[in-house]
Design an enzyme around this catalytic site. Structure first.
Site, short mmCIF file in Angstrom:
data_model
loop_
_atom_site.label_atom_id
_atom_site.label_comp_id
_atom_site.label_asym_id
_atom_site.label_seq_id
_atom_site.Cartn_x
_atom_site.Cartn_y
_atom_site.Cartn_z
N SER A 290 -5.28 -4.29 2.20
CA SER A 290 -4.42 -3.90 3.32
C SER A 290 -4.97 -4.38 4.65
O SER A 290 -4.21 -4.58 5.61
CB SER A 290 -4.25 -2.38 3.35
N HIS B 176 -0.47 4.53 0.07
CA HIS B 176 -1.19 5.70 0.57
C HIS B 176 -0.57 6.17 1.90
O HIS B 176 -0.52 5.40 2.86
CB HIS B 176 -2.67 5.38 0.78
N ASP C 76 0.84 -1.20 0.00
CA ASP C 76 0.00 0.00 0.00
C ASP C 76 0.88 1.26 0.00
O ASP C 76 1.81 1.36 0.80
CB ASP C 76 -0.89 -0.03 1.26
CO1 B1M Z 1 -5.70 5.48 -4.14
N1 B1M Z 1 -7.26 4.40 -3.71
N2 B1M Z 1 -4.99 4.06 -5.24
N3 B1M Z 1 -4.26 6.72 -4.53
N4 B1M Z 1 -6.72 6.80 -3.26
C1 B1M Z 1 -8.20 4.92 -2.73
C2 B1M Z 1 -7.85 4.43 -1.32
C3 B1M Z 1 -9.58 4.33 -3.26
C4 B1M Z 1 -10.64 4.14 -2.18
C5 B1M Z 1 -10.09 5.24 -4.39
C6 B1M Z 1 -11.35 4.72 -5.07
O1 B1M Z 1 -11.30 3.85 -5.88
N5 B1M Z 1 -12.49 5.25 -4.72
C7 B1M Z 1 -9.11 2.99 -3.92
C8 B1M Z 1 -9.08 1.76 -2.99
C9 B1M Z 1 -10.10 0.72 -3.42
C10 B1M Z 1 -10.07 -0.50 -2.57
O2 B1M Z 1 -9.07 -1.08 -2.23
N6 B1M Z 1 -11.26 -0.90 -2.25
C11 B1M Z 1 -7.72 3.35 -4.40
C12 B1M Z 1 -7.01 2.66 -5.42
C13 B1M Z 1 -7.78 1.57 -6.14
C14 B1M Z 1 -5.68 2.97 -5.76
C15 B1M Z 1 -4.78 2.25 -6.80
C16 B1M Z 1 -4.87 0.72 -6.84
C17 B1M Z 1 -5.08 2.87 -8.18
C18 B1M Z 1 -4.32 2.28 -9.34
O3 B1M Z 1 -3.12 2.31 -9.40
N7 B1M Z 1 -5.08 1.73 -10.24
C19 B1M Z 1 -3.38 2.72 -6.35
C20 B1M Z 1 -2.84 1.81 -5.24
C21 B1M Z 1 -1.38 1.73 -5.18
C22 B1M Z 1 -0.95 0.93 -3.96
O4 B1M Z 1 -1.20 1.31 -2.84
N8 B1M Z 1 -0.29 -0.19 -4.20
C23 B1M Z 1 -3.71 4.05 -5.76
C24 B1M Z 1 -2.83 5.13 -5.76
C25 B1M Z 1 -3.12 6.39 -5.25
C26 B1M Z 1 -2.24 7.61 -5.43
C27 B1M Z 1 -0.73 7.28 -5.38
C28 B1M Z 1 -2.56 8.25 -6.76
C29 B1M Z 1 -2.75 8.54 -4.26
C30 B1M Z 1 -1.99 8.37 -2.94
C31 B1M Z 1 -0.90 9.39 -2.73
C32 B1M Z 1 -0.30 9.28 -1.35
O5 B1M Z 1 -0.92 8.85 -0.38
N9 B1M Z 1 0.92 9.70 -1.26
C33 B1M Z 1 -4.16 7.98 -4.04
C34 B1M Z 1 -5.19 8.68 -3.33
C35 B1M Z 1 -4.88 10.13 -2.98
C36 B1M Z 1 -6.43 8.08 -3.00
C37 B1M Z 1 -7.69 8.73 -2.36
C38 B1M Z 1 -8.39 9.53 -3.46
C39 B1M Z 1 -7.47 9.64 -1.17
C40 B1M Z 1 -6.68 9.04 0.00
C41 B1M Z 1 -6.26 10.12 0.97
O6 B1M Z 1 -5.11 10.57 0.94
N10 B1M Z 1 -7.17 10.62 1.79
C42 B1M Z 1 -8.51 7.45 -1.91
C43 B1M Z 1 -10.01 7.66 -1.90
C44 B1M Z 1 -10.51 8.15 -0.56
O7 B1M Z 1 -10.01 7.73 0.48
N11 B1M Z 1 -11.47 9.00 -0.59
C45 B1M Z 1 -7.90 6.38 -2.74
C46 B1M Z 1 -6.89 11.69 2.75
C47 B1M Z 1 -6.29 11.13 4.05
C48 B1M Z 1 -6.02 12.25 5.03
O8 B1M Z 1 -7.24 10.24 4.59
O9 B1M Z 1 -5.66 8.26 4.45
O10 B1M Z 1 -8.11 7.94 5.02
P1 B1M Z 1 -6.89 8.77 5.08
O11 B1M Z 1 -6.50 9.00 6.62
C49 B1M Z 1 -7.46 9.36 7.60
C50 B1M Z 1 -8.04 8.17 8.35
O12 B1M Z 1 -8.22 7.03 7.55
C51 B1M Z 1 -7.11 8.00 9.51
O13 B1M Z 1 -6.63 9.33 9.79
C52 B1M Z 1 -6.74 10.16 8.63
C53 B1M Z 1 -7.57 11.40 8.94
O14 B1M Z 1 -7.24 12.02 10.11
N12 B1M Z 1 -5.94 7.15 9.42
C54 B1M Z 1 -5.36 6.64 10.56
C55 B1M Z 1 -5.21 6.73 8.38
N13 B1M Z 1 -4.20 5.97 8.77
C56 B1M Z 1 -4.25 5.90 10.11
C57 B1M Z 1 -3.44 5.24 11.03
C58 B1M Z 1 -3.75 5.35 12.37
C59 B1M Z 1 -4.84 6.09 12.81
C60 B1M Z 1 -5.66 6.75 11.90
O15 B1M Z 1 -3.03 4.76 13.34
C61 B1M Z 1 -1.84 4.11 13.00
#
Ligand code: B1M
Length: 213
Positions: free
Chosen positions: A151, A100, A98
């Protein structure tokens, strides 16, 4: 557009033109975390929705991620900081497979602003690397982040590997792939130590504070 909508649209459009001045205006009204958790997260949710519908490509999502990262970097110096001695040491990692890391890095900022020493291992971290880091750092807890559905399974494997390496410090898990239910039904039976779920970075801080007391 109103300020809040403009902020969300920088993320959706993946553009930084005008971003910093608007962030500065927003800070007269909101705290840095309110800006992140409000309009910026709203933009990211929209990006996820559009990406899901194939209306955005990965390169565009990457631009949105850059806007999010630049915003967090700009807001970070203005966040509340607790001037205290170190409360504990926590290792953070995005699990194997992963990439992200925006959420994990936000957790790092919140925890380190609040007295924790963070060892951030980055992305795609295999269990062996975590085991090695825990043996070296002797952290009080390990935090795992993951956003992909696969993940969640990787966290179970990681927990098993940690247990097999005789590690039983509390594990904190978070990321969009997980729910509170997941930790109850999936990880806890696989691990000897506590496994706690945090829905966001602030909840992560609450959990860390509870653990250290
Ligand atoms: Co990707 N991605 N992505 N992506 N991406 C998602 C996660 C996805 C839901 C989008 C979608 O399809 N709607 C989807 C997952 C589908 C699934 O598995 N069911 C997806 C996919 C499919 C993919 C790829 C496979 C796409 C491809 O290549 N075809 C690929 C995966 C690569 C891989 O990981 N091997 C991929 C790639 C990417 C980018 C690189 C382009 C980019 C990431 C850049 C980066 O992180 N440096 C990206 C992004 C930006 C997203 C979305 C749009 C946004 C994620 C984000 O940064 N959110 C995402 C859709 C979505 O979530 N709406 C998506 C903002 C962030 C602040 O929130 O990380 O949730 P989040 O963190 C929150 C909480 O979750 C929590 O605290 C934070 C807020 O305070 N939290 C924790 C997180 N970690 C924590 C740990 C803790 C405690 C709390 O304790 C240890």
């Amino acid at each position: 557009l109103p300020l809040e909508e403009r902020l969300a649209s920088y993320v959706v459009e993946g553009t930084k033109e005008g971003l910093i001045p608007d962030l500065d205006v927003a800070m007269q009204k909101y705290s840095p975390l309110e800006i992140i958790n409000g309009p910026l997260m709203k933009g990211m949710e929209e990006v996820g929705r559009l990406f899901n519908k194939n209306e955005l490509i990965v390169a565009e999502v990457l631009q949105s991620a850059e806007v999010m990262k630049a915003s967090v970097a700009h807001l970070e110096p203005f966040m509340e900081k607790e001037e205290s001695s170190v409360k504990g040491k926590i290792i953070l990692a995005t699990v194997k497979g992963d990439v992200h890391d925006i959420g994990k890095n936000l957790v790092e900022i919140i925890l380190s602003n609040n007295g924790y020493h963070i060892v951030n291992l980055g992305i795609k971290v295999p269990p062996e690397q975590l085991i090695e880091a825990q043996r070296r750092e002797k952290a009080d807890a390990i935090g795992l982040s993951g956003l992909l559905v696969k993940s969640a399974q990787q966290m179970v494997i990681t927990a098993q590997d940690l247990r097999n390496a005789d590690i039983d410090v509390p594990i904190m898990v978070g990321g969009a792939a997980l729910t509170r239910k997941f930790t109850k039904t999936r990880i806890i039976p696989e691990y000897d130590g506590l496994v706690l779920y945090a829905k966001d970075a602030m909840e992560g801080l609450d959990l860390a504070n509870k653990l250290m007391n």
